[in-house]
Design an enzyme around this catalytic site. Sequence first.
Site, PDB file in Angstrom:
ATOM      1  N   ILE A  83       0.843  -1.106  -0.046  1.00  0.00           N
ATOM      2  CA  ILE A  83      -0.123   0.115   0.085  1.00  0.00           C
ATOM      3  C   ILE A  83       0.806   1.308   0.054  1.00  0.00           C
ATOM      4  O   ILE A  83       1.726   1.108   0.519  1.00  0.00           O
ATOM      5  CB  ILE A  83      -0.964  -0.094   1.325  1.00  0.00           C
ATOM      6  CG1 ILE A  83      -1.888  -1.115   1.483  1.00  0.00           C
ATOM      7  CG2 ILE A  83      -1.698   1.261   1.239  1.00  0.00           C
ATOM      8  CD1 ILE A  83      -2.471  -1.338   2.691  1.00  0.00           C
ATOM      9  N   CYS A  84       0.499   2.183  -1.021  1.00  0.00           N
ATOM     10  CA  CYS A  84       1.214   3.397  -0.819  1.00  0.00           C
ATOM     11  C   CYS A  84       0.365   4.336   0.128  1.00  0.00           C
ATOM     12  O   CYS A  84      -0.812   5.049  -0.633  1.00  0.00           O
ATOM     13  CB  CYS A  84       1.580   3.965  -2.176  1.00  0.00           C
ATOM     14  SG  CYS A  84       2.394   5.491  -2.429  1.00  0.00           S
TER      15      CYS A  84
END
Lengths: 199, 225
Positions: A91-92
């Site tokens: 996840i960013c």
Amino acid sequence: MANMAVSRIKREFKEVLRSEEIAQCSIKLELVNDCFTELRGEIAGPPDTPYEFGTFLLEIHVPETYPFNPPKVKFLTKIWHPNISSVTGAICLDILKDNWAAAMTLRTVLLSLQALLASPEPDDPQDAVVASQYKENFEMFCRTAKHWTNSYAKGPHKFPDFDTKIQRLKDMGVSEFDARAALSRHNWDLNRATEQLFS
Amino acid sequence: MSSSTSNPLPDVEPQASTSESSEYKPQQSTQYSFKPSPENSKTSTKADFTDDEEKKDDSMYVCNICLDIAKDAVVSMCGHLYCWPCLNTWLETRPTRQLCPVCKAAISKEKVIPLYGRNSDKQQDPRSKVPPRPQGQRTEPDPNTGFQGFQSFNGADGGFHLSFGIGAFPFGFFASSFNFNDMRPSARAPQHQQGTPQFEEDQFLSKVFLWVALFFFSWLILAEA
């Protein structure tokens, strides 16, 4: 300090169980082991998004330095989203990195991830291919994301044309996930996907 | 029963309401200083009352980091409550980004207010690993709120400026108009106390200059005669 992480997770766990969101079934939190370091989260796809009606599983690892450092979170459920890797589930999200604050909790993390599903940030992508599709061909992105939600997160939207194309590639000996990923990356162009897979 | 328990309250309340709030505070502080002796007899009913109150309001005084009741409580300028060890660890984890964990306002160790509850001195825990909680900051009220220029003549270093004033008038004027430079140590004195070496040095220097000036004066007069 590890003690503090455990006692905080215990308190947070109670907080999540008492929260409104659990009553609405929009988030869930479960323990994986007894030492409160590995947890399993679950969020519902937000309404009016391609992820609606889907349920997404998350792997949460709580570091010893928690809450001074953020928990490590990734998607276990495959998802088509500009800020989430379609391959690894990484996840960013800024609050899981530099913008983490010690007052945040697992509940706020889960809610933030739900908000991320509702409003992607294609200019700060984790998966560049998904992000460019989001920007250049939004309708194709929505259809693809719905298809992935249906395939991996129990979403309701079926796309028979997508399924037949995947079946064609599977017949050629390609695994279902590789076929889906390659087709998604090339806007469901069967020829280009085949080229990529066999080149 | 109810009348007997409510009796002490009306005795206290008129005092508080008639007198100003500033007068009410000293009253509290004297209560605090006498606290150990009446504790065993008089305050027993009050203690029960506060215990109940505390149970209700527990959630109010929870540290925003460990989610437990705040110990060695400090509050940030933005009003968020923490245990001092928790906040200290947080600030040390990110030395470059000193932000309030709740509202992300800029905070620093120096600008944190410690909270001293009534029984806080009892729970003093060994602060071996964590640096001590910052001191409460008292700002002294301004002694003279009027014209500040006079301070240069009233102050101990008045002679210093006088001695310069003899030779060249504009220079003396210049020096006295830039007096704020000399006022700084005297304004800082209450916080840092007068024991700092710099303060003593300044005072010593000004005395030396005063005596030099006086000597110079008398020499001038004697030479004239």
